[in-house]
Design a protein around this motif. Structure first.
Motif, PDB file in Angstrom:
ATOM      1  N   ASP A 131     -13.762  -3.256  -1.870  1.00  0.00           N
ATOM      2  CA  ASP A 131     -12.612  -2.372  -1.704  1.00  0.00           C
ATOM      3  C   ASP A 131     -13.000  -1.152  -0.867  1.00  0.00           C
ATOM      4  OD1 ASP A 131     -13.555  -0.163  -3.495  1.00  0.00           O
ATOM      5  OD2 ASP A 131     -13.374  -1.695  -5.044  1.00  0.00           O
ATOM      6  N   TRP A 132     -12.043  -0.232  -0.721  1.00  0.00           N
ATOM      7  CA  TRP A 132     -12.230   0.938   0.139  1.00  0.00           C
ATOM      8  C   TRP A 132     -12.628   2.190  -0.635  1.00  0.00           C
ATOM      9  CZ3 TRP A 132     -12.936   0.968   5.193  1.00  0.00           C
ATOM     10  CH2 TRP A 132     -12.511  -0.128   5.939  1.00  0.00           C
ATOM     11  N   GLU A 168      -1.428  -5.774   0.547  1.00  0.00           N
ATOM     12  CA  GLU A 168      -2.665  -6.506   0.316  1.00  0.00           C
ATOM     13  C   GLU A 168      -2.467  -7.981   0.682  1.00  0.00           C
ATOM     14  OE1 GLU A 168      -6.700  -6.895  -0.878  1.00  0.00           O
ATOM     15  OE2 GLU A 168      -5.457  -5.131  -0.467  1.00  0.00           O
ATOM     16  N   GLU A 173      -0.855   4.361  -0.667  1.00  0.00           N
ATOM     17  CA  GLU A 173      -1.821   5.453  -0.591  1.00  0.00           C
ATOM     18  C   GLU A 173      -2.235   5.690   0.862  1.00  0.00           C
ATOM     19  OE1 GLU A 173      -2.526   2.749  -4.153  1.00  0.00           O
ATOM     20  OE2 GLU A 173      -2.532   2.522  -1.963  1.00  0.00           O
ATOM     21  N   ARG A 174      -2.591   6.958   1.119  1.00  0.00           N
ATOM     22  CA  ARG A 174      -3.203   7.270   2.397  1.00  0.00           C
ATOM     23  C   ARG A 174      -4.610   6.679   2.417  1.00  0.00           C
ATOM     24  NH1 ARG A 174      -1.767  13.751   2.828  1.00  0.00           N
ATOM     25  NH2 ARG A 174       0.504  13.536   3.010  1.00  0.00           N
ATOM     26  N   LEU A 220      -8.942   4.145  -3.678  1.00  0.00           N
ATOM     27  CA  LEU A 220      -8.479   2.922  -3.024  1.00  0.00           C
ATOM     28  C   LEU A 220      -9.181   1.709  -3.631  1.00  0.00           C
ATOM     29  CD1 LEU A 220      -8.641   4.241   0.646  1.00  0.00           C
ATOM     30  CD2 LEU A 220      -6.537   3.755  -0.610  1.00  0.00           C
ATOM     31  N   SER A 221      -9.475   1.788  -4.915  1.00  0.00           N
ATOM     32  CA  SER A 221     -10.290   0.762  -5.557  1.00  0.00           C
ATOM     33  C   SER A 221      -9.568  -0.572  -5.714  1.00  0.00           C
ATOM     34  CB  SER A 221     -10.769   1.250  -6.928  1.00  0.00           C
ATOM     35  OG  SER A 221      -9.671   1.538  -7.774  1.00  0.00           O
ATOM     36  N   TYR A 247       0.844  -1.195   0.000  1.00  0.00           N
ATOM     37  CA  TYR A 247       0.000   0.000   0.000  1.00  0.00           C
ATOM     38  C   TYR A 247       0.882   1.248   0.000  1.00  0.00           C
ATOM     39  CZ  TYR A 247      -4.357  -2.533   1.093  1.00  0.00           C
ATOM     40  OH  TYR A 247      -5.460  -3.339   1.048  1.00  0.00           O
ATOM     41  N   ARG A 258      -7.624  -1.710  -3.172  1.00  0.00           N
ATOM     42  CA  ARG A 258      -7.244  -2.038  -1.801  1.00  0.00           C
ATOM     43  C   ARG A 258      -8.442  -2.622  -1.065  1.00  0.00           C
ATOM     44  NH1 ARG A 258      -2.472  -2.051  -3.809  1.00  0.00           N
ATOM     45  NH2 ARG A 258      -1.427  -0.037  -4.018  1.00  0.00           N
ATOM     46  N   SER A 272     -11.332   7.789   1.524  1.00  0.00           N
ATOM     47  CA  SER A 272     -10.650   8.977   1.020  1.00  0.00           C
ATOM     48  C   SER A 272     -11.365  10.251   1.477  1.00  0.00           C
ATOM     49  CB  SER A 272     -10.586   8.939  -0.510  1.00  0.00           C
ATOM     50  OG  SER A 272      -9.990  10.108  -1.028  1.00  0.00           O
TER      51      SER A 272
END
Length: 762
Positions: free
Chosen positions: A194-195, A157, A137-138, A199-200, A135, A202, A256
């Motif tokens: 996903d998130w 992941e 990304e924030r 964050l698609s 990961y 993750r 996000s």
């Protein structure tokens, strides 16, 4: 550094010139020879328009204490381009640097360690197959050194089984064969939630540790199955891991720009495997930061639900006793000294050497300032109040050396350093510029304070009625400036006074813009000459930096209060500044586009042009398509729960507040910019709006970016969005000294066409 441009040429040339100023994205200090000499490593980024990608590079400086709190600084090496790097982090002593990179040929992720003698470790994470992608990304990403500098902690992941070969009946000659394990049939098509936006890819993060001595990787066990871990660091003595855990049951909501999701600070003991919750049971906690002496853990905490961003608490836990205190509480009404905390995260290194004081950056009304917090006395000192720069960001604080960047709407970021004086003697700080960017000639800016009517409320309640707007203006001219109005998105966000090359380019070219949103405008097209204009962001009530009461006051009033505030700011700017009321335009995205569409429907003849990115136009249609369905209820003052399904009265209330319900009143030429991969605001919103406006004969143009998300990020995408927006405004606002007035009505003419007509860029 080269001087800023002196004359306004074509839009493309102007933007390319202004976008050359780099932003510093990371900084780290290392001790050099002698206790008074330090090396400062920085990483920078700026758009590389010819190569259509970001240009990333590093710079190295030498800092030396010159006595009496003074610093002497110099360049220590030439700049070096950074290739394929995803993450990097220096060790506590500054002697080692961990770098996560992607091999361009195989696409493998490599985790390497570099020191003074070169590369000491290189691990191919992909080849080992212990986990999926790391990961970067924030809010999950981290790359944390143990204090012993023998282990690295990161988030990746969870590994999944590789897709099975085709079914037996699909393989020639294999008829009649039976799968050995029928339970695993079809697993490759199982949906993994996903998130959401940004964050698609993750879904299930896991904590991973690299042991440098044994060159082995372990996926840490003991994290409860209902949590998704991130933002990890080593606990005192390297005996455990502190991390943020987000609840993902019964399902995931978009993370996000949402600091209101249920999360906690946890400690995972590596010897016993026990996982302990350190923060409140039902809260939104994030950003743990351990003091240099290892005795105190600082973190941010907010309330669950409600506004997606809000005023936060600063909480501190004493490690040995596990006692937690509130250092700074939520601020309902701001004061001149302190308006509250609104940062999404604390700086990676924010503690002073005394393990008592902390420095952090946060919006304070329409500025972002650096605040010094005494965690024992619970006092706040604004270190940058009154400075000519409107945006400050702390990059690192090590050995009581502050490294920061500062900027203003007319001044690109400058890299500065300072020595943090002893307690109670912090002011004034002596900032030493390392890279001092020049101001852009001709651009000025000011803060407009706007008092909204109380609307029947008591005089005490009127404290939440004041808001602000930033006005950027080009060089004075004999003709009044056209005005582009830009309400920010969010809606709980803020447009602070920092450098945005796209906005500076528009202002240099002559556009007057009333902005409340920064949304990645890139290079405009060449060959066009813009009118003279001003730029001004609108921080309507509900914006961050003005107290929690103002944020809460917007709930249930979206599409009303925010729209009225934006129009009030426009009217005040028109009364007080040399602006042309016959040449007004709107430029906004997301919720800002929602406000803009309401303005177009309420006053169809008021605005002559409009350009929108990812517009919110149909609230009930977002319930099943957005990664944040909860916001559709909360924004209208309706309760939300995971099991809630739309009721007829809910849908009716949302539709009444939706711009699509009033689309037949819109007459303004409209440009729509949409990302096909937008998870926050479905691109079908713009498609529906586009069809409705075409049917009513409004000049409308739709730009569709196949790989674009909600932010329409990326060097090439941003450049294309800017180019089209600039040309759209040029077409419909007229050129400098040539206001486009209709001789019969005294208003600006509009492009005409029958149903289905579209307007090109001109």
């Amino acid at each position: 550094m080269a001087a800023a441009p002196q004359g306004a040429g074509s839009p493309a040339a102007c933007y390319q010139e202004l976008s050359r100023f780099p932003a510093v994205t990371r900084a780290a200090l290392g001790a050099a020879a002698g206790a008074q000499t330090f090396l400062l490593y920085t990483e920078c980024s700026r758009p590389d328009l010819p190569r259509r990608r970001p240009l990333r590079f590093s710079r190295l400086y030498s800092l030396r204490h010159a006595g009496d709190g003074r610093l002497a600084a110099s360049h220590a090496a030439l700049s070096t381009e950074i290739h394929n790097q995803l993450l990097s982090q220096d060790s506590p002593t500054g002697q080692l640097r961990a770098v996560l990179s992607r091999c361009p040929r195989q696409g493998h992720e490599l985790l390497e360690v570099w020191g003074s003698s070169g590369r000491s470790h290189s691990v191919d994470l992909t080849a080992l197959g212990r986990h999926g992608e790391v990961y970067t990304e924030r809010p999950f990403a981290c790359l944390a050194w143990s204090r012993s500098e023998t282990r690295l902690l990161y988030v990746a992941e969870k590994s999944r089984p590789k897709p099975r070969p085709p079914c037996p009946w699909d393989v020639p000659g294999a008829a009649g064969l039976v799968e050995e394990d029928e339970e695993e049939e079809g697993e490759q098509f199982v949906y993994h939630e996903d998130w959401g936006e940004a964050l698609s890819t993750r879904s299930e993060p896991v904590l991973c540790a690299l042991d440098l001595e044994g060159c082995s990787i372990s996926v840490l066990e003991g994290v409860p199955g209902h949590l998704s871990p991130g933002q990890a660091l080593w606990s005192p003595g390297d005996r455990g891991v502190v991390f943020v855990g987000w609840w993902h049951e019964p399902f995931r909501l978009g993370l996000s720009a949402c600091s209101n999701r249920r999360s906690g600070i946890f400690h995972l003991d590596l010897s016993s495997g026990r996982c302990e919750l350190l923060s409140a049971e039902r809260a939104a906690a994030c950003s743990p930061r351990l003091s240099p002496d290892g005795r105190r853990l600082l973190y941010l905490e907010g309330d669950l639900g409600g506004p997606h961003r809000q005023c936060l608490r600063l909480r501190m836990l004493t490690w040995q006793t596990r006692q937690t205190v509130t250092v700074l509480d939520v601020v309902q009404e701001p004061t001149e000294a302190f308006a509250g905390l609104y940062a999404e995260e604390l700086p990676p290194r924010c503690w002073a050497a005394d393990s008592r004081r902390v420095v952090l950056g946060t919006p304070q009304r329409s500025r972002t300032d650096l605040l010094l917090v005494d965690t024992e006395a619970a006092t706040v000192t604004n270190l940058t109040a009154g400075s000519p720069e409107g945006h400050w960001e702390l990059l690192t604080l090590q050995w009581d050396l502050l490294v920061a960047t500062c900027s203003a709407p007319h001044q690109p970021p400058s890299l500065v350093v300072a020595v943090l004086p002893p307690a109670c003697r912090e002011l004034p700080l002596r900032w030493v510029p390392l890279e001092d960017a020049p101001t852009v000639p001709g651009i000025t800016w000011k803060t407009l304070r706007i008092a909204a009517p109380c609307g029947g409320q008591s005089s005490a309640a009127c404290g939440t009625q004041a808001f602000e707007a930033l006005l950027l203006s080009p060089p004075a001219s004999s003709a009044p400036h056209p005005l582009i109005v830009c309400p920010h998105g969010g809606p709980h966000a803020v447009f602070d006074a920092h450098w945005r090359p796209s906005m500076a380019a528009l202002c240099r070219l002559g556009f007057a813009v009333l902005l409340g949103e920064c949304w990645g405008l890139g290079a405009p097209s060449s060959g066009d000459v813009a009118p003279t204009a001003s730029i001004s962001p609108v921080n309507y009530r509900g914006s961050l930096g003005f107290g929690q009461a103002g944020i809460t006051a917007l709930l249930g009033r979206v599409g009303q209060q925010d729209v009225a505030d934006t129009q009030l700011a426009v009217e005040q700017a028109l009364r007080s500044e040399p602006l042309d009321p016959q040449r007004l335009a709107l430029l906004a995205g997301s919720h800002g586009a929602f406000i803009a569409l309401h303005l177009l429907a309420r006053e169809p003849e008021r605005y002559q042009a409009c350009a929108l990115r990812g517009p919110v136009s149909n609230l009930p249609a977002l319930l099943g398509t957005s990664d944040i369905p909860d916001w559709r209820y909360v924004s209208l003052g309706l309760p939300y729960s995971f099991e809630r399904v739309p009721r007829a009265e809910d849908v009716a209330a949302m539709l009444l507040r939706s711009p699509i319900a009033q689309a037949a009143r819109v007459r303004t030429p409209l440009l729509l910019c949409v990302g096909a991969r937008d998870r926050r605001v479905s691109p079908t919103q713009a498609l529906e709006l586009h069809r409705v406006l075409r049917a009513t004969g409004v000049p409308v143009r739709l730009l569709w970016y196949p790989e674009g998300g909600h932010a329409l990020a990326g060097t090439e995408t941003q450049a294309d969005v800017f180019r089209n927006c600039a040309r759209w405004f040029l077409r419909h606002l007229g050129h400098l000294g040539q206001p486009r007035h209709d001789s019969s009505t005294g208003t600006a003419p509009r492009a005409h066409g029958g149903p289905g007509a579209t307007a090109g860029p001109g």
